[in-house]
Design a protein around this motif. Sequence first.
Motif, short mmCIF file in Angstrom:
data_model
loop_
_atom_site.label_atom_id
_atom_site.label_comp_id
_atom_site.label_asym_id
_atom_site.label_seq_id
_atom_site.Cartn_x
_atom_site.Cartn_y
_atom_site.Cartn_z
N GLY A 267 0.63 -1.07 0.01
CA GLY A 267 0.00 0.02 -0.16
C GLY A 267 0.78 1.33 -0.07
O GLY A 267 0.20 2.47 -0.05
N ILE A 268 1.85 1.13 -0.10
CA ILE A 268 3.00 2.34 -0.16
C ILE A 268 3.89 1.96 -1.47
O ILE A 268 4.49 0.82 -1.61
CB ILE A 268 3.93 2.16 1.21
CG1 ILE A 268 3.09 2.50 2.50
CG2 ILE A 268 5.13 3.31 0.97
CD1 ILE A 268 2.49 3.85 2.30
N PRO A 269 4.29 3.00 -2.08
CA PRO A 269 5.18 2.78 -3.32
C PRO A 269 6.50 2.21 -2.96
O PRO A 269 7.22 2.83 -1.94
CB PRO A 269 4.89 3.91 -4.13
CG PRO A 269 3.76 4.94 -3.49
CD PRO A 269 3.68 4.31 -2.21
N ILE A 282 -2.68 4.26 -6.46
CA ILE A 282 -1.93 3.24 -5.79
C ILE A 282 -2.90 1.87 -5.58
O ILE A 282 -2.95 1.16 -5.80
CB ILE A 282 -1.22 3.58 -4.46
CG1 ILE A 282 -0.27 4.62 -4.75
CG2 ILE A 282 -0.86 2.36 -3.62
CD1 ILE A 282 0.31 5.21 -3.41
N ALA A 283 -4.23 2.23 -5.15
CA ALA A 283 -5.26 1.24 -4.93
C ALA A 283 -5.79 0.71 -6.12
O ALA A 283 -5.74 -0.44 -5.99
CB ALA A 283 -6.52 2.00 -4.34
N ALA A 300 -4.69 4.57 0.58
CA ALA A 300 -4.98 3.40 -0.20
C ALA A 300 -4.69 2.07 0.70
O ALA A 300 -5.39 1.22 0.68
CB ALA A 300 -3.97 3.25 -1.56
N ARG A 301 -3.52 2.21 1.56
CA ARG A 301 -3.42 1.11 2.46
C ARG A 301 -4.43 0.91 3.28
O ARG A 301 -4.54 -0.34 3.79
CB ARG A 301 -1.84 1.59 3.18
CG ARG A 301 -1.46 0.65 4.42
CD ARG A 301 -0.09 1.34 4.69
NE ARG A 301 0.22 0.50 5.89
CZ ARG A 301 0.86 -0.57 6.03
NH1 ARG A 301 1.15 -1.01 5.00
NH2 ARG A 301 1.15 -0.76 7.01
N SER A 302 -4.84 1.96 3.82
CA SER A 302 -6.07 1.85 4.96
C SER A 302 -7.42 1.25 4.17
O SER A 302 -7.88 0.27 4.58
CB SER A 302 -6.47 3.35 5.42
OG SER A 302 -7.39 3.28 6.33
N VAL A 303 -7.64 1.45 2.78
CA VAL A 303 -8.91 1.25 2.09
C VAL A 303 -8.44 -0.16 1.93
O VAL A 303 -9.51 -1.12 2.02
CB VAL A 303 -9.01 1.87 0.96
CG1 VAL A 303 -9.95 1.31 0.02
CG2 VAL A 303 -9.65 3.42 1.33
N ALA A 304 -7.34 -0.74 1.29
CA ALA A 304 -6.93 -2.12 1.15
C ALA A 304 -7.09 -3.03 2.48
O ALA A 304 -7.74 -4.21 2.35
CB ALA A 304 -5.70 -1.99 0.59
N ALA A 305 -6.52 -2.52 3.42
CA ALA A 305 -6.84 -3.22 4.90
C ALA A 305 -8.39 -3.52 5.31
O ALA A 305 -8.70 -4.66 5.40
CB ALA A 305 -5.99 -2.51 5.88
N ASP A 306 -9.09 -2.37 5.09
CA ASP A 306 -10.36 -2.50 5.37
C ASP A 306 -11.21 -3.63 4.62
O ASP A 306 -12.03 -4.40 4.88
CB ASP A 306 -11.08 -1.19 5.26
CG ASP A 306 -10.93 -0.33 6.46
OD1 ASP A 306 -10.42 -0.57 7.35
OD2 ASP A 306 -11.37 0.81 6.30
N TRP A 307 -10.96 -3.27 2.97
CA TRP A 307 -11.47 -4.35 2.23
C TRP A 307 -11.05 -5.80 2.70
O TRP A 307 -12.01 -6.68 2.60
CB TRP A 307 -11.13 -4.06 0.82
CG TRP A 307 -11.53 -5.20 -0.13
CD1 TRP A 307 -12.82 -5.32 -0.66
CD2 TRP A 307 -10.76 -5.92 -0.74
NE1 TRP A 307 -12.80 -6.23 -1.42
CE2 TRP A 307 -11.69 -6.84 -1.63
CE3 TRP A 307 -9.56 -6.54 -0.89
CZ2 TRP A 307 -11.28 -7.92 -2.40
CZ3 TRP A 307 -9.09 -7.49 -1.56
CH2 TRP A 307 -10.24 -8.28 -2.30
N PHE A 323 -7.06 -6.75 14.02
CA PHE A 323 -6.05 -6.80 13.50
C PHE A 323 -5.72 -5.68 12.83
O PHE A 323 -6.46 -4.97 12.22
CB PHE A 323 -5.89 -8.07 12.67
CG PHE A 323 -5.66 -9.58 13.06
CD1 PHE A 323 -4.59 -9.95 13.38
CD2 PHE A 323 -7.00 -10.17 13.04
CE1 PHE A 323 -4.77 -11.23 14.04
CE2 PHE A 323 -7.13 -11.31 13.72
CZ PHE A 323 -5.88 -11.89 14.20
N SER A 324 -4.27 -5.03 13.20
CA SER A 324 -4.20 -3.63 12.64
C SER A 324 -3.88 -3.78 10.88
O SER A 324 -3.74 -4.81 10.51
CB SER A 324 -2.51 -3.43 13.04
OG SER A 324 -1.76 -4.29 12.69
N ASP A 325 -3.65 -2.68 10.26
CA ASP A 325 -3.63 -2.74 8.85
C ASP A 325 -2.23 -3.29 8.38
O ASP A 325 -2.41 -4.00 7.39
CB ASP A 325 -3.33 -1.10 8.30
CG ASP A 325 -4.91 -0.47 8.49
OD1 ASP A 325 -5.62 -0.90 8.79
OD2 ASP A 325 -4.69 1.03 8.22
N SER A 326 -1.45 -3.09 9.21
CA SER A 326 0.07 -4.11 8.74
C SER A 326 -0.19 -5.47 9.17
O SER A 326 0.16 -6.16 7.91
CB SER A 326 0.89 -3.79 9.95
OG SER A 326 2.24 -4.18 9.64
#
Length: 455
Positions: A267-269, A282-283, A300-307, A323-326
Amino acid sequence: MQQDDLKPGQHRCPGPSTRDIILADGQPVPEALVTEAPQFLGDADIEYARYYDKDFFDLEMKKLWPKVWQWVCRVEELREAGDFVTYEVGPYSLIVMRGNDNRIRAFHNACLHRGTQLRRPGESGWTPELRCPFHGWTWSTEGALKSIPCRWDFPHVKTEEYSLPEARVGIWGGFVFINMDEQAESLESFLGVLPDHMQAGWDLSRRTVTVHVQKELNTNWKAAQEAFLEAYHVYETHAQNLPFAGDANAQYDIFDDHVSRFVHTHGIPSPHYPHPQTEQEIADKMHLPAGTTVPEGRKARSVAADWRRETLGQKWGMDLSAFSDSEMLDSIEYHLFPNMCIFPGVSLPMVYRFRPIGMDPGRTMFDLLFLRPLKPGEDHPETPAPVRIAHDQSYGEAEGLEPWLGATFDQDTDNLARQYRGFQASKKRGETLGNYQESRIRHLHQTLDAWLAKP
Protein backbone atom coordinates in the motif's frame (compact mmCIF):
# COMPACT_ATOMS: atom_id res chain seq x y z
CA MET A 1 24.45 11.61 9.90
CA GLN A 2 25.10 11.22 6.16
CA GLN A 3 24.94 7.80 4.54
CA ASP A 4 28.66 8.04 3.72
CA ASP A 5 29.45 8.38 7.43
CA LEU A 6 27.69 5.17 8.42
CA LYS A 7 29.44 1.95 9.33
CA PRO A 8 28.88 -1.22 7.27
CA GLY A 9 25.44 -2.63 7.90
CA GLN A 10 24.00 0.72 9.01
CA HIS A 11 23.01 1.99 5.56
CA ARG A 12 19.28 2.18 4.86
CA CYS A 13 17.17 3.20 1.91
CA PRO A 14 16.37 6.93 2.09
CA GLY A 15 12.79 7.65 3.12
CA PRO A 16 10.44 6.20 5.72
CA SER A 17 11.33 2.89 7.30
CA THR A 18 8.95 -0.02 7.70
CA ARG A 19 8.56 0.93 11.36
CA ASP A 20 7.76 4.53 10.37
CA ILE A 21 5.10 3.35 7.93
CA ILE A 22 3.45 0.99 10.41
CA LEU A 23 3.37 3.57 13.20
CA ALA A 24 1.99 6.18 10.78
CA ASP A 25 -1.09 3.98 10.38
CA GLY A 26 -2.05 5.30 13.81
CA GLN A 27 -3.20 1.93 15.17
CA PRO A 28 -2.14 -0.26 18.08
CA VAL A 29 0.20 -2.97 16.82
CA PRO A 30 1.98 -5.83 18.58
CA GLU A 31 5.25 -4.61 20.08
CA ALA A 32 7.05 -7.48 18.35
CA LEU A 33 6.03 -6.07 14.98
CA VAL A 34 7.85 -2.76 15.46
CA THR A 35 10.86 -4.19 17.29
CA GLU A 36 14.06 -3.71 15.29
CA ALA A 37 17.02 -6.09 15.60
CA PRO A 38 19.47 -5.56 12.72
CA GLN A 39 22.91 -7.15 12.76
CA PHE A 40 25.95 -6.62 10.59
CA LEU A 41 27.32 -10.12 10.03
CA GLY A 42 30.23 -9.36 7.70
CA ASP A 43 30.62 -8.83 3.97
CA ALA A 44 32.78 -11.69 2.68
CA ASP A 45 31.52 -13.62 -0.33
CA ILE A 46 29.58 -16.85 0.19
CA GLU A 47 31.16 -19.67 -1.81
CA TYR A 48 28.98 -21.12 -4.57
CA ALA A 49 30.32 -24.61 -3.86
CA ARG A 50 28.22 -24.66 -0.69
CA TYR A 51 25.18 -25.12 -2.93
CA TYR A 52 26.33 -27.87 -5.29
CA ASP A 53 29.42 -29.57 -3.84
CA LYS A 54 28.57 -33.18 -3.00
CA ASP A 55 31.02 -33.36 -0.09
CA PHE A 56 29.48 -30.28 1.51
CA PHE A 57 25.99 -31.71 0.96
CA ASP A 58 27.05 -35.01 2.53
CA LEU A 59 28.37 -33.12 5.56
CA GLU A 60 24.96 -31.45 5.95
CA MET A 61 23.35 -34.87 5.83
CA LYS A 62 25.67 -36.08 8.56
CA LYS A 63 25.80 -33.10 10.91
CA LEU A 64 22.69 -31.00 10.27
CA TRP A 65 19.56 -32.85 9.25
CA PRO A 66 19.79 -35.73 11.76
CA LYS A 67 20.44 -33.28 14.62
CA VAL A 68 18.16 -30.28 14.06
CA TRP A 69 14.48 -29.71 14.86
CA GLN A 70 12.26 -29.68 11.75
CA TRP A 71 8.52 -29.70 11.32
CA VAL A 72 6.77 -32.66 9.78
CA CYS A 73 3.02 -32.04 9.82
CA ARG A 74 0.13 -30.43 11.66
CA VAL A 75 -1.25 -31.97 14.84
CA GLU A 76 -4.70 -32.16 13.28
CA GLU A 77 -3.35 -34.57 10.65
CA LEU A 78 -2.91 -37.09 13.49
CA ARG A 79 -6.35 -37.00 15.10
CA GLU A 80 -6.95 -40.67 15.84
CA ALA A 81 -4.85 -43.60 16.97
CA GLY A 82 -3.27 -45.10 13.87
CA ASP A 83 -3.15 -41.82 11.92
CA PHE A 84 0.31 -41.39 10.40
CA VAL A 85 2.40 -39.20 8.09
CA THR A 86 5.69 -40.19 6.50
CA TYR A 87 8.44 -37.58 6.31
CA GLU A 88 11.56 -37.61 4.14
CA VAL A 89 14.60 -35.38 4.16
CA GLY A 90 17.65 -36.49 2.19
CA PRO A 91 18.14 -40.21 2.91
CA TYR A 92 16.16 -40.12 6.14
CA SER A 93 12.58 -41.32 6.44
CA LEU A 94 10.31 -41.34 9.47
CA ILE A 95 6.76 -42.37 10.28
CA VAL A 96 5.06 -39.90 12.60
CA MET A 97 2.07 -41.61 14.20
CA ARG A 98 -0.47 -41.26 16.99
CA GLY A 99 -0.55 -44.38 19.12
CA ASN A 100 -3.42 -46.08 20.88
CA ASP A 101 -2.17 -44.35 24.04
CA ASN A 102 -2.79 -40.97 22.28
CA ARG A 103 0.91 -40.15 22.22
CA ILE A 104 2.56 -38.94 18.98
CA ARG A 105 5.80 -40.76 18.13
CA ALA A 106 8.26 -40.67 15.24
CA PHE A 107 9.62 -44.05 14.10
CA HIS A 108 12.53 -44.54 11.75
CA ASN A 109 10.92 -45.94 8.63
CA ALA A 110 12.76 -49.25 8.28
CA CYS A 111 11.89 -52.81 9.23
CA LEU A 112 14.22 -54.30 11.84
CA HIS A 113 14.34 -57.55 9.87
CA ARG A 114 15.95 -56.62 6.54
CA GLY A 115 15.49 -52.89 6.34
CA THR A 116 12.47 -52.52 4.05
CA GLN A 117 10.58 -49.26 4.49
CA LEU A 118 7.36 -49.91 6.38
CA ARG A 119 5.56 -47.05 4.58
CA ARG A 120 6.13 -45.49 1.19
CA PRO A 121 7.66 -42.01 0.97
CA GLY A 122 4.97 -39.34 1.11
CA GLU A 123 2.32 -41.77 2.32
CA SER A 124 -0.17 -40.77 5.00
CA GLY A 125 -3.46 -42.06 6.35
CA TRP A 126 -4.54 -44.61 8.95
CA THR A 127 -3.38 -48.08 9.85
CA PRO A 128 -4.04 -50.33 12.87
CA GLU A 129 -0.40 -51.47 12.90
CA LEU A 130 2.90 -51.14 11.05
CA ARG A 131 3.43 -54.24 8.93
CA CYS A 132 6.43 -54.83 6.67
CA PRO A 133 5.30 -55.54 3.08
CA PHE A 134 8.27 -57.90 2.49
CA HIS A 135 7.97 -60.59 5.17
CA GLY A 136 5.17 -59.41 7.43
CA TRP A 137 6.99 -58.43 10.60
CA THR A 138 4.49 -56.29 12.50
CA TRP A 139 4.64 -53.53 15.12
CA SER A 140 1.94 -51.77 17.14
CA THR A 141 1.07 -48.09 16.80
CA GLU A 142 3.31 -47.57 19.86
CA GLY A 143 6.24 -49.24 18.07
CA ALA A 144 6.24 -52.50 20.04
CA LEU A 145 7.02 -55.72 18.16
CA LYS A 146 3.76 -57.67 17.76
CA SER A 147 4.48 -60.64 15.54
CA ILE A 148 7.03 -62.38 13.34
CA PRO A 149 6.04 -65.04 10.79
CA CYS A 150 7.80 -68.31 11.69
CA ARG A 151 8.65 -66.97 15.10
CA TRP A 152 10.30 -70.30 15.89
CA ASP A 153 13.19 -69.42 13.55
CA PHE A 154 14.13 -66.27 15.49
CA PRO A 155 14.82 -67.36 19.08
CA HIS A 156 17.60 -64.73 19.12
CA VAL A 157 15.12 -61.87 18.62
CA LYS A 158 14.03 -60.54 22.00
CA THR A 159 10.65 -58.86 21.73
CA GLU A 160 11.53 -56.14 24.23
CA GLU A 161 14.69 -55.29 22.23
CA TYR A 162 12.96 -55.00 18.88
CA SER A 163 10.72 -51.99 19.34
CA LEU A 164 10.98 -49.52 16.46
CA PRO A 165 13.69 -46.90 17.10
CA GLU A 166 12.24 -43.44 17.70
CA ALA A 167 13.17 -39.85 17.00
CA ARG A 168 12.26 -37.10 19.45
CA VAL A 169 8.94 -35.31 18.96
CA GLY A 170 7.94 -31.77 19.95
CA ILE A 171 4.79 -29.76 19.35
CA TRP A 172 4.52 -26.02 18.96
CA GLY A 173 1.98 -23.78 17.25
CA GLY A 174 -0.01 -26.78 16.03
CA PHE A 175 3.07 -28.16 14.22
CA VAL A 176 4.67 -31.52 14.97
CA PHE A 177 8.47 -31.34 14.97
CA ILE A 178 10.99 -34.17 15.01
CA ASN A 179 14.66 -34.42 15.92
CA MET A 180 16.69 -37.56 15.27
CA ASP A 181 19.33 -36.62 17.86
CA GLU A 182 18.57 -38.03 21.31
CA GLN A 183 20.91 -35.45 22.89
CA ALA A 184 19.50 -32.38 21.12
CA GLU A 185 18.40 -29.29 23.00
CA SER A 186 14.70 -29.01 23.68
CA LEU A 187 12.37 -27.68 21.01
CA GLU A 188 11.40 -24.86 23.39
CA SER A 189 15.02 -23.71 23.59
CA PHE A 190 15.57 -24.12 19.85
CA LEU A 191 12.60 -21.86 19.01
CA GLY A 192 14.24 -18.85 20.69
CA VAL A 193 12.08 -15.70 20.54
CA LEU A 194 9.51 -17.24 18.22
CA PRO A 195 6.93 -18.32 20.85
CA ASP A 196 7.07 -14.91 22.57
CA HIS A 197 6.53 -13.09 19.28
CA MET A 198 3.65 -15.32 18.25
CA GLN A 199 1.90 -14.53 21.54
CA ALA A 200 1.26 -11.10 20.05
CA GLY A 201 -2.03 -12.46 18.66
CA TRP A 202 -0.67 -14.91 16.13
CA ASP A 203 -1.64 -18.24 17.65
CA LEU A 204 -0.66 -20.71 14.93
CA SER A 205 -2.34 -23.59 16.77
CA ARG A 206 -5.66 -21.84 16.11
CA ARG A 207 -5.17 -21.91 12.37
CA THR A 208 -6.05 -24.56 9.86
CA VAL A 209 -4.54 -25.54 6.52
CA THR A 210 -6.67 -24.54 3.52
CA VAL A 211 -4.14 -25.16 0.73
CA HIS A 212 -0.98 -27.28 0.61
CA VAL A 213 1.06 -27.23 -2.59
CA GLN A 214 4.26 -29.22 -3.15
CA LYS A 215 6.66 -28.54 -5.99
CA GLU A 216 10.10 -29.90 -6.75
CA LEU A 217 12.64 -27.16 -7.48
CA ASN A 218 15.82 -27.76 -9.46
CA THR A 219 18.13 -26.07 -7.00
CA ASN A 220 19.73 -26.51 -3.60
CA TRP A 221 17.55 -26.29 -0.49
CA LYS A 222 19.43 -23.24 0.78
CA ALA A 223 19.18 -21.30 -2.47
CA ALA A 224 15.46 -22.09 -2.71
CA GLN A 225 14.60 -20.51 0.62
CA GLU A 226 17.04 -17.63 0.20
CA ALA A 227 14.86 -16.42 -2.66
CA PHE A 228 12.22 -15.75 -0.01
CA LEU A 229 14.45 -14.28 2.70
CA GLU A 230 14.82 -10.84 1.11
CA ALA A 231 12.71 -8.29 -0.73
CA TYR A 232 15.68 -7.02 -2.73
CA HIS A 233 14.54 -9.14 -5.69
CA VAL A 234 11.17 -7.37 -5.96
CA TYR A 235 12.72 -4.57 -8.03
CA GLU A 236 13.42 -6.94 -10.93
CA THR A 237 11.52 -10.18 -10.32
CA HIS A 238 8.20 -8.61 -9.25
CA ALA A 239 8.44 -5.23 -10.97
CA GLN A 240 4.64 -5.16 -11.32
CA ASN A 241 4.45 -4.64 -7.54
CA LEU A 242 6.64 -1.53 -7.36
CA PRO A 243 3.69 0.92 -7.41
CA PHE A 244 2.41 -0.48 -4.10
CA ALA A 245 5.13 -2.54 -2.38
CA GLY A 246 7.78 -1.10 -0.08
CA ASP A 247 10.70 -3.31 -1.05
CA ALA A 248 13.92 -1.34 -0.58
CA ASN A 249 12.78 0.06 2.77
CA ALA A 250 11.85 -3.37 4.15
CA GLN A 251 13.03 -4.23 7.68
CA TYR A 252 15.41 -7.11 8.43
CA ASP A 253 15.93 -8.53 11.91
CA ILE A 254 18.28 -11.16 13.35
CA PHE A 255 16.86 -12.18 16.71
CA ASP A 256 18.90 -15.20 17.82
CA ASP A 257 20.76 -18.24 16.56
CA HIS A 258 17.75 -19.75 14.80
CA VAL A 259 15.24 -16.94 14.17
CA SER A 260 15.28 -14.02 11.74
CA ARG A 261 12.56 -11.89 10.14
CA PHE A 262 11.69 -9.42 7.48
CA VAL A 263 8.73 -7.05 7.25
CA HIS A 264 7.91 -5.22 4.06
CA THR A 265 4.90 -3.07 3.55
CA HIS A 266 2.09 -2.98 1.00
CA GLY A 267 0.00 0.00 0.00
CA ILE A 268 3.12 2.19 -0.11
CA PRO A 269 5.10 2.66 -3.34
CA SER A 270 8.58 1.26 -3.63
CA PRO A 271 11.35 3.85 -3.24
CA HIS A 272 12.37 2.66 -6.72
CA TYR A 273 9.05 3.67 -8.31
CA PRO A 274 9.75 6.91 -10.20
CA HIS A 275 6.23 8.15 -10.93
CA PRO A 276 4.16 10.27 -8.52
CA GLN A 277 0.82 8.64 -7.72
CA THR A 278 -2.38 9.59 -6.04
CA GLU A 279 -3.74 7.28 -3.35
CA GLN A 280 -6.44 6.27 -5.81
CA GLU A 281 -3.85 5.28 -8.40
CA ILE A 282 -2.03 3.16 -5.83
CA ALA A 283 -5.28 1.41 -4.87
CA ASP A 284 -6.10 0.73 -8.53
CA LYS A 285 -2.97 -1.43 -8.80
CA MET A 286 -3.46 -3.46 -5.60
CA HIS A 287 -5.70 -6.34 -6.78
CA LEU A 288 -8.75 -4.68 -5.22
CA PRO A 289 -12.23 -5.00 -6.76
CA ALA A 290 -12.87 -2.79 -9.76
CA GLY A 291 -14.42 0.49 -8.74
CA THR A 292 -12.80 0.62 -5.29
CA THR A 293 -12.45 4.27 -4.32
CA VAL A 294 -10.19 6.00 -1.83
CA PRO A 295 -12.15 8.71 -0.02
CA GLU A 296 -10.64 12.13 0.53
CA GLY A 297 -8.18 12.03 3.40
CA ARG A 298 -7.78 8.22 3.34
CA LYS A 299 -4.78 6.17 2.23
CA ALA A 300 -4.84 3.33 -0.27
CA ARG A 301 -3.19 1.22 2.41
CA SER A 302 -6.06 1.80 4.85
CA VAL A 303 -8.74 1.18 2.23
CA ALA A 304 -7.07 -2.06 1.13
CA ALA A 305 -6.81 -3.26 4.73
CA ASP A 306 -10.51 -2.54 5.35
CA TRP A 307 -11.47 -4.43 2.20
CA ARG A 308 -9.48 -7.46 3.29
CA ARG A 309 -10.97 -7.34 6.80
CA GLU A 310 -14.46 -7.33 5.39
CA THR A 311 -13.86 -9.85 2.61
CA LEU A 312 -11.89 -12.37 4.64
CA GLY A 313 -14.10 -11.83 7.69
CA GLN A 314 -17.18 -12.76 5.66
CA LYS A 315 -15.40 -15.69 4.01
CA TRP A 316 -14.20 -17.11 7.33
CA GLY A 317 -17.19 -16.02 9.41
CA MET A 318 -15.16 -14.10 11.97
CA ASP A 319 -14.42 -10.61 13.22
CA LEU A 320 -10.98 -9.38 12.09
CA SER A 321 -11.27 -5.87 13.51
CA ALA A 322 -8.60 -6.54 16.15
CA PHE A 323 -5.90 -6.88 13.49
CA SER A 324 -3.99 -3.77 12.43
CA ASP A 325 -3.56 -2.62 8.84
CA SER A 326 -0.04 -4.00 8.91
CA GLU A 327 -1.21 -7.46 9.96
CA MET A 328 -3.86 -7.36 7.22
CA LEU A 329 -1.51 -6.22 4.43
CA ASP A 330 2.19 -6.55 5.04
CA SER A 331 4.57 -9.42 4.38
CA ILE A 332 5.75 -10.44 7.86
CA GLU A 333 8.02 -13.45 7.53
CA TYR A 334 9.88 -15.26 10.29
CA HIS A 335 12.53 -17.83 9.44
CA LEU A 336 13.19 -20.74 11.79
CA PHE A 337 16.46 -22.46 10.97
CA PRO A 338 17.02 -24.57 9.02
CA ASN A 339 14.08 -24.53 6.62
CA MET A 340 10.80 -23.06 7.94
CA CYS A 341 9.29 -19.70 6.97
CA ILE A 342 6.22 -18.45 8.84
CA PHE A 343 3.97 -15.56 7.78
CA PRO A 344 1.79 -14.79 10.84
CA GLY A 345 -0.22 -12.05 9.12
CA VAL A 346 -3.85 -12.47 8.13
CA SER A 347 -4.27 -11.96 4.40
CA LEU A 348 -1.31 -14.11 3.34
CA PRO A 349 -1.00 -16.56 6.26
CA MET A 350 1.60 -18.82 4.69
CA VAL A 351 4.15 -21.36 5.88
CA TYR A 352 7.01 -22.56 3.70
CA ARG A 353 9.34 -25.54 4.00
CA PHE A 354 12.40 -26.41 1.89
CA ARG A 355 14.07 -29.81 2.21
CA PRO A 356 16.54 -31.83 0.13
CA ILE A 357 15.19 -34.65 -2.00
CA GLY A 358 17.36 -37.75 -1.75
CA MET A 359 21.10 -37.26 -2.05
CA ASP A 360 21.17 -34.79 -4.95
CA PRO A 361 22.25 -31.28 -3.85
CA GLY A 362 20.24 -29.82 -6.73
CA ARG A 363 16.79 -31.17 -5.84
CA THR A 364 14.51 -29.49 -3.31
CA MET A 365 10.93 -30.04 -2.18
CA PHE A 366 9.09 -26.77 -1.59
CA ASP A 367 5.99 -27.10 0.61
CA LEU A 368 3.65 -24.08 0.50
CA LEU A 369 0.80 -23.98 3.03
CA PHE A 370 -1.94 -21.44 3.65
CA LEU A 371 -3.43 -21.42 7.16
CA ARG A 372 -6.56 -19.45 7.91
CA PRO A 373 -7.52 -18.51 11.47
CA LEU A 374 -10.25 -20.51 13.17
CA LYS A 375 -13.37 -18.94 14.62
CA PRO A 376 -13.69 -19.03 18.41
CA GLY A 377 -14.83 -22.52 19.35
CA GLU A 378 -14.36 -23.89 15.82
CA ASP A 379 -12.74 -27.30 15.53
CA HIS A 380 -10.07 -28.03 12.95
CA PRO A 381 -11.67 -29.34 9.76
CA GLU A 382 -10.11 -32.15 7.77
CA THR A 383 -6.67 -31.23 6.45
CA PRO A 384 -6.51 -31.16 2.63
CA ALA A 385 -4.08 -33.51 0.95
CA PRO A 386 -1.02 -31.88 -0.63
CA VAL A 387 -1.39 -30.90 -4.27
CA ARG A 388 1.77 -31.99 -6.11
CA ILE A 389 2.79 -30.07 -9.21
CA ALA A 390 5.74 -30.84 -11.48
CA HIS A 391 8.82 -28.64 -11.64
CA ASP A 392 7.74 -27.26 -15.01
CA GLN A 393 4.12 -26.58 -14.03
CA SER A 394 2.75 -23.19 -13.07
CA TYR A 395 1.57 -22.53 -9.54
CA GLY A 396 -1.55 -21.17 -11.24
CA GLU A 397 -2.51 -24.79 -11.95
CA ALA A 398 -2.71 -25.57 -8.24
CA GLU A 399 -6.31 -25.43 -7.04
CA GLY A 400 -6.83 -22.88 -4.31
CA LEU A 401 -4.19 -20.35 -5.34
CA GLU A 402 -5.40 -17.05 -6.77
CA PRO A 403 -4.06 -16.44 -10.31
CA TRP A 404 -2.04 -13.35 -9.36
CA LEU A 405 -0.45 -15.22 -6.46
CA GLY A 406 0.36 -18.23 -8.61
CA ALA A 407 2.05 -15.92 -11.11
CA THR A 408 4.08 -14.38 -8.28
CA PHE A 409 5.36 -17.78 -7.12
CA ASP A 410 6.21 -18.63 -10.73
CA GLN A 411 8.34 -15.50 -10.88
CA ASP A 412 10.09 -16.47 -7.66
CA THR A 413 10.88 -20.05 -8.61
CA ASP A 414 11.63 -19.53 -12.32
CA ASN A 415 14.91 -17.87 -11.35
CA LEU A 416 16.17 -20.78 -9.30
CA ALA A 417 17.26 -23.35 -11.90
CA ARG A 418 19.13 -20.63 -13.80
CA GLN A 419 20.80 -19.51 -10.59
CA TYR A 420 21.85 -23.07 -9.72
CA ARG A 421 23.45 -23.52 -13.15
CA GLY A 422 25.11 -20.14 -12.70
CA PHE A 423 26.66 -21.24 -9.41
CA GLN A 424 28.62 -23.86 -11.33
CA ALA A 425 29.33 -21.80 -14.46
CA SER A 426 30.55 -18.64 -12.77
CA LYS A 427 34.22 -17.70 -12.96
CA LYS A 428 33.70 -15.64 -9.80
CA ARG A 429 33.45 -18.31 -7.15
CA GLY A 430 31.12 -16.71 -4.64
CA GLU A 431 28.07 -14.51 -4.19
CA THR A 432 28.33 -10.94 -2.89
CA LEU A 433 25.55 -10.08 -0.44
CA GLY A 434 24.08 -6.80 0.68
CA ASN A 435 25.01 -5.94 4.26
CA TYR A 436 21.42 -5.28 5.37
CA GLN A 437 18.88 -6.50 2.82
CA GLU A 438 20.55 -9.91 2.50
CA SER A 439 21.70 -10.25 6.10
CA ARG A 440 19.26 -13.11 6.70
CA ILE A 441 21.00 -15.16 4.00
CA ARG A 442 24.35 -14.64 5.70
CA HIS A 443 22.73 -15.52 9.02
CA LEU A 444 21.50 -18.82 7.53
CA HIS A 445 25.01 -19.73 6.39
CA GLN A 446 26.69 -18.72 9.64
CA THR A 447 24.19 -20.75 11.64
CA LEU A 448 24.74 -23.69 9.30
CA ASP A 449 28.52 -23.41 9.77
CA ALA A 450 28.05 -23.51 13.53
CA TRP A 451 26.10 -26.77 13.22
CA LEU A 452 28.62 -28.31 10.84
CA ALA A 453 31.46 -27.43 13.21
CA LYS A 454 29.96 -29.41 16.06
CA PRO A 455 31.64 -32.71 16.94
